[in-house]
Scaffold this active site. Structure first.
Site: not given
Length: 293
Positions: A121, A142, A154, A192
């Site tokens: 991540s 991800h 992602e 993130n």
């Protein structure tokens, strides 16, 4: 399914690895699930079966699909059991040292044509790829947590990732009925990079006494229309994972705004990692979660 991928190996039978196995099996892929102990694999398989059963009860999954999907997932007690897979997705803990060790053990075993993906991540795809024997066939895929529920994935290319790897990865993700967003290989990618500093700021807000746990979560749920408060979300993600991502951001971008809150560090040092350990910003050991401060 794609023409190139029929069997997927997943490293890590926890929350993320189990979720990826869940959606891949429903999409028709054969899945081999590996973890460091048979107990972890069995626990992961039981969780997958339970989650699928809940989807059947709520009408989101047909029972026949559930039964067929569970038949497609098999335990892989040793890394050698992944020798014949077309794609391996690493979903181990968010620790670069652990991931590098896995890739070092895995690469000599794998089919030379197999693709290698990481569910990291936050960690550099280029840097992880450089530790393998196939940087051109390495990519970041991800998934969001919980994988069966969250629609976004992602996809992140490393500097050496070939176009064919990128296209195969996108086709694979689309076949899981997920929406793709392509992120560049910068620390923590897109989701993130935005989400974790917000959570870290919420922890600073608690640390500095601006509001209580309940006040902060209520404020963001009702004031910003967030479905879950930031401290509740941190507990769900895992405070150790939150800290790891903030450290990657802080180290990778060298900006003080990404400094992990000392209170987050203290909770991780105490082993209060959130839901998975029973305590974090909330105490989950009773009938209802109660703030721990």
């Amino acid at each position: 399914m794609t023409g190139k991928i029929s069997t997927v190996g997943i490293i890590g039978a926890g929350q993320m690895g189990g979720g990826i196995a869940h959606v891949a099996a429903i999409a028709g892929y054969r899945v081999k699930l590996y973890d460091i102990s048979q107990e972890r694999i069995e626990a992961g398989l039981a969780t997958i079966n339970g989650n699928m059963a809940r989807q059947v009860s709520s009408g989101k999954l047909v029972d026949a699909v559930h039964r067929a999907a569970t038949q497609r997932i098999t335990a892989a007690p040793a890394l050698e059991d992944l020798a014949d897979v077309d794609l391996v997705i690493e979903a181990a803990t968010e620790d670069e040292t652990v991931k590098r060790k896995i890739f070092a053990q895995l690469c000599p075993i794998l089919n030379p044509e197999a693709l290698l993906a990481t569910n990291t991540s936050s960690i550099s795809i280029t840097r992880l790829a450089a530790q393998t024997d196939r940087p051109e066939r390495f990519i970041g895929i991800h998934f969001m947590n919980p994988v069966p529920v969250m629609k976004l994935v992602e996809v992140v290319r490393g500097i050496a990732t070939e176009d064919s790897t990128f296209e195969t990865a996108k086709t694979f993700v689309s076949s899981l009925d997920k929406t793709i967003t392509v992120a560049e290989d910068f620390p923590a990618f897109i989701v993130n990079r935005i989400l974790l500093p917000m959570i870290n700021e919420a922890i600073y807000t608690l640390y500095e006494g601006v509001g209580t746990v309940e006040a902060i979560d209520t404020a963001m749920k009702l004031g910003a229309n967030h479905p879950m408060g930031p401290l509740q979300l941190a507990d769900f993600i895992g405070l150790d994972t939150c800290l790891s991502i903030m450290q990657v951001l802080h180290d990778g971008l060298s900006d003080s705004k990404y400094r992990p809150c000392p209170l987050l560090v203290k909770y991780v040092e105490a082993g209060w990692l959130g839901r998975k350990t029973g305590r974090g910003f909330y105490d989950y050991r009773g009938d209802h979660p109660v703030p721990t401060r």
